[in-house]
Design an enzyme around this catalytic site. Structure first.
Site, PDB file in Angstrom:
ATOM      1  N   ASP A   1       1.000  -1.238   0.263  1.00  0.00           N
ATOM      2  CA  ASP A   1       0.125  -0.046  -0.155  1.00  0.00           C
ATOM      3  C   ASP A   1       0.983   1.355  -0.034  1.00  0.00           C
ATOM      4  O   ASP A   1       2.161   1.244   0.443  1.00  0.00           O
ATOM      5  CB  ASP A   1      -0.950  -0.075   1.139  1.00  0.00           C
ATOM      6  CG  ASP A   1      -2.208   0.999   1.196  1.00  0.00           C
ATOM      7  OD1 ASP A   1      -2.397   1.433  -0.116  1.00  0.00           O
ATOM      8  OD2 ASP A   1      -2.887   1.078   2.082  1.00  0.00           O
TER       9      ASP A   1
ATOM     10  N   TRP B   1       2.737   8.052  -2.358  1.00  0.00           N
ATOM     11  CA  TRP B   1       4.316   8.216  -2.777  1.00  0.00           C
ATOM     12  C   TRP B   1       4.441   9.018  -4.006  1.00  0.00           C
ATOM     13  O   TRP B   1       5.251  10.126  -3.774  1.00  0.00           O
ATOM     14  CB  TRP B   1       4.766   6.939  -3.046  1.00  0.00           C
ATOM     15  CG  TRP B   1       6.390   6.958  -3.284  1.00  0.00           C
ATOM     16  CD1 TRP B   1       7.221   6.585  -2.478  1.00  0.00           C
ATOM     17  CD2 TRP B   1       6.894   6.926  -4.558  1.00  0.00           C
ATOM     18  NE1 TRP B   1       8.391   6.693  -3.054  1.00  0.00           N
ATOM     19  CE2 TRP B   1       8.326   7.055  -4.491  1.00  0.00           C
ATOM     20  CE3 TRP B   1       6.303   7.190  -6.087  1.00  0.00           C
ATOM     21  CZ2 TRP B   1       9.103   6.983  -5.591  1.00  0.00           C
ATOM     22  CZ3 TRP B   1       7.192   7.374  -6.822  1.00  0.00           C
ATOM     23  CH2 TRP B   1       8.621   7.195  -6.868  1.00  0.00           C
TER      24      TRP B   1
ATOM     25  N   GLU C   1     -12.103  -5.385  -4.969  1.00  0.00           N
ATOM     26  CA  GLU C   1     -12.731  -3.885  -4.911  1.00  0.00           C
ATOM     27  C   GLU C   1     -11.967  -3.018  -5.696  1.00  0.00           C
ATOM     28  O   GLU C   1     -12.496  -1.824  -6.049  1.00  0.00           O
ATOM     29  CB  GLU C   1     -12.388  -3.576  -3.320  1.00  0.00           C
ATOM     30  CG  GLU C   1     -13.363  -4.346  -2.406  1.00  0.00           C
ATOM     31  CD  GLU C   1     -12.901  -5.939  -1.996  1.00  0.00           C
ATOM     32  OE1 GLU C   1     -11.816  -6.194  -2.644  1.00  0.00           O
ATOM     33  OE2 GLU C   1     -13.866  -6.633  -1.947  1.00  0.00           O
ATOM     34  N   ASN C   2     -10.625  -3.202  -5.811  1.00  0.00           N
ATOM     35  CA  ASN C   2     -10.049  -2.384  -6.965  1.00  0.00           C
ATOM     36  C   ASN C   2     -10.567  -2.176  -8.320  1.00  0.00           C
ATOM     37  O   ASN C   2     -10.174  -1.012  -8.936  1.00  0.00           O
ATOM     38  CB  ASN C   2      -8.434  -2.462  -7.032  1.00  0.00           C
ATOM     39  CG  ASN C   2      -7.573  -2.321  -5.888  1.00  0.00           C
ATOM     40  OD1 ASN C   2      -6.578  -3.161  -5.731  1.00  0.00           O
ATOM     41  ND2 ASN C   2      -7.853  -1.468  -5.025  1.00  0.00           N
TER      42      ASN C   2
ATOM     43  N   ARG D   1       2.108  -5.204   5.922  1.00  0.00           N
ATOM     44  CA  ARG D   1       1.306  -4.119   5.247  1.00  0.00           C
ATOM     45  C   ARG D   1       1.952  -2.934   5.233  1.00  0.00           C
ATOM     46  O   ARG D   1       2.340  -2.412   6.489  1.00  0.00           O
ATOM     47  CB  ARG D   1       0.012  -4.069   5.696  1.00  0.00           C
ATOM     48  CG  ARG D   1      -0.743  -2.946   5.052  1.00  0.00           C
ATOM     49  CD  ARG D   1      -2.153  -2.812   5.371  1.00  0.00           C
ATOM     50  NE  ARG D   1      -2.899  -1.847   4.586  1.00  0.00           N
ATOM     51  CZ  ARG D   1      -4.178  -2.003   4.060  1.00  0.00           C
ATOM     52  NH1 ARG D   1      -4.966  -2.861   4.545  1.00  0.00           N
ATOM     53  NH2 ARG D   1      -4.789  -1.010   3.247  1.00  0.00           N
TER      54      ARG D   1
ATOM     55  N   ARG E   1      -5.041  -3.064   8.768  1.00  0.00           N
ATOM     56  CA  ARG E   1      -6.364  -3.913   8.427  1.00  0.00           C
ATOM     57  C   ARG E   1      -5.668  -4.750   7.389  1.00  0.00           C
ATOM     58  O   ARG E   1      -4.821  -4.679   6.690  1.00  0.00           O
ATOM     59  CB  ARG E   1      -7.489  -3.093   7.896  1.00  0.00           C
ATOM     60  CG  ARG E   1      -7.093  -2.093   6.863  1.00  0.00           C
ATOM     61  CD  ARG E   1      -8.461  -1.534   6.329  1.00  0.00           C
ATOM     62  NE  ARG E   1      -8.315  -0.587   5.430  1.00  0.00           N
ATOM     63  CZ  ARG E   1      -8.166   0.825   5.913  1.00  0.00           C
ATOM     64  NH1 ARG E   1      -8.403   1.202   6.916  1.00  0.00           N
ATOM     65  NH2 ARG E   1      -7.662   1.784   4.859  1.00  0.00           N
TER      66      ARG E   1
HETATM   67  C1  FPP Z   1      -1.744   0.292  -3.479  1.00  0.00           C
HETATM   68  O1  FPP Z   1      -1.298   1.391  -3.585  1.00  0.00           O
HETATM   69  C2  FPP Z   1      -1.173  -0.491  -4.456  1.00  0.00           C
HETATM   70  C3  FPP Z   1      -2.089  -1.067  -5.673  1.00  0.00           C
HETATM   71  C4  FPP Z   1      -3.440  -0.932  -5.931  1.00  0.00           C
HETATM   72  C5  FPP Z   1      -1.252  -1.705  -6.719  1.00  0.00           C
HETATM   73  C6  FPP Z   1      -0.027  -2.466  -6.328  1.00  0.00           C
HETATM   74  C7  FPP Z   1       0.618  -3.023  -7.586  1.00  0.00           C
HETATM   75  C8  FPP Z   1       2.103  -2.979  -7.793  1.00  0.00           C
HETATM   76  C9  FPP Z   1       2.756  -2.593  -6.667  1.00  0.00           C
HETATM   77  C10 FPP Z   1       2.689  -3.476  -8.919  1.00  0.00           C
HETATM   78  C11 FPP Z   1       2.599  -4.894  -8.869  1.00  0.00           C
HETATM   79  C12 FPP Z   1       3.118  -5.457 -10.168  1.00  0.00           C
HETATM   80  C13 FPP Z   1       3.092  -6.496 -10.637  1.00  0.00           C
HETATM   81  C14 FPP Z   1       3.933  -6.853 -11.852  1.00  0.00           C
HETATM   82  C15 FPP Z   1       2.295  -7.859  -9.898  1.00  0.00           C
HETATM   83  P1  FPP Z   1      -2.482   2.912  -3.567  1.00  0.00           P
HETATM   84  O2  FPP Z   1      -2.760   3.123  -4.790  1.00  0.00           O
HETATM   85  O3  FPP Z   1      -3.654   2.324  -2.914  1.00  0.00           O
HETATM   86  O4  FPP Z   1      -1.749   3.974  -2.762  1.00  0.00           O
HETATM   87  P2  FPP Z   1      -2.277   4.983  -2.017  1.00  0.00           P
HETATM   88  O5  FPP Z   1      -2.910   4.251  -0.572  1.00  0.00           O
HETATM   89  O6  FPP Z   1      -1.459   5.807  -1.397  1.00  0.00           O
HETATM   90  O7  FPP Z   1      -3.434   5.796  -2.855  1.00  0.00           O
END
Ligand code: FPP
Length: 236
Positions: A12, A17, A59-60, A177, A183
């Site tokens: 997360d 970032w 959910e994404n 996490r 959570r």
């Molecule tokens: C959560 O950050 C992250 C994700 C929804 C995507 C995670 C995916 C990767 C790190 C790439 C994985 C790659 C492969 C090839 C499997 P967020 O967008 O929820 O961050 P935020 O909470 O700061 O908004």
């Protein structure tokens, strides 16, 4: 040091970032892929055997269309870019989740990558994509019920487990996490019954070897009893 054999990670903080650097969220996800690459290598070097990462939850799918499309394109590109490297370093790739929600070409591409790493055995990278534990459990219940009806399985003999997405994979020893939330977010609910939980405010793209070692050090300070009494307890 006792190295957890299976580490699960909720990656997360990519969006925050990027925001903190005045960049687009997509750049945060791209940095997240690089962090995953480094963490996979560090985990393998330490002797971890399974690494499960939450790349995209059920959910994404509710995120804005543009972000969903960009994430799917990033997964496809990353698979193309990294599969030869995975094979070279002995990484077996596996996906868990409802891949039927992906486009047919995308799904075929992922399964092709899985097939090309089938003989690898240094570490297994399990990518949870279009995954949620409630979806997985619902599917396992339906399949388990059917198997009991057909008398292939006994209802008192745990007919759920063979139908979990993770069948054959040991349960995670440690969940990490990043990003500061504390959570589970619908991740591996069945499998994490006895998993040690570790939360860090480090944002995923910044997650370093030192962060991984700190999590493992913390894991080593825990006493895992699985509901039993401590080893030192001698009371009859
Ligand atoms: C959560 O950050 C992250 C994700 C929804 C995507 C995670 C995916 C990767 C790190 C790439 C994985 C790659 C492969 C090839 C499997 P967020 O967008 O929820 O961050 P935020 O909470 O700061 O908004």
């Amino acid at each position: 040091m006792n190295v957890p054999q299976h580490i699960a990670i909720i990656m997360d903080g990519n969006g925050r970032w990027a925001l903190a650097r005045g960049k687009e969220r997509g750049e945060g996800h791209a940095a997240g892929v690089r962090a995953l690459h480094d963490t996979l290598r560090n985990a393998a070097d330490l002797g971890v055997r399974h690494l499960t990462v939450y790349a995209f939850s059920t959910e994404n799918w509710n995120r804005p269309r543009g972000e969903v499309d960009a994430l799917m394109a990033l997964f496809a590109e990353s698979i193309t870019q990294y599969t030869p490297k995975l094979v070279e370093s002995g990484v077996k790739l596996r996906f868990i989740g409802d891949l039927s929600r992906l486009g047919a070409d995308h799904k075929a591409h992922l399964l092709q990558a899985v097939a090309s790493t089938a003989e690898c055995n240094t570490i297994t990278l399990i990518v949870a994509l279009s995954y949620s534990a409630r979806w997985e459990l619902n599917k396992a219940f339906v399949n388990g019920l059917e198997a009991c009806r057909n008398k292939q399985l006994n209802p008192y003999d745990n007919p759920i487990e063979p139908f979990l997405e993770t069948a054959g994979i040991p349960d995670p020893d440690l969940l990490i996490r990043t990003g500061g939330e504390q959570r589970i977010s619908n991740f591996l609910l069945y499998q994490m019954a006895y998993t040690e939980l570790y939360f860090t405010s480090t944002l995923w793209p910044d997650f370093s070897k030192a962060d991984l070692e700190a999590a493992i050090k913390d894991f080593n300070s825990r006493e895992r009893r699985y509901g039993a009494l401590p080893d030192t307890d001698t009371t009859p």
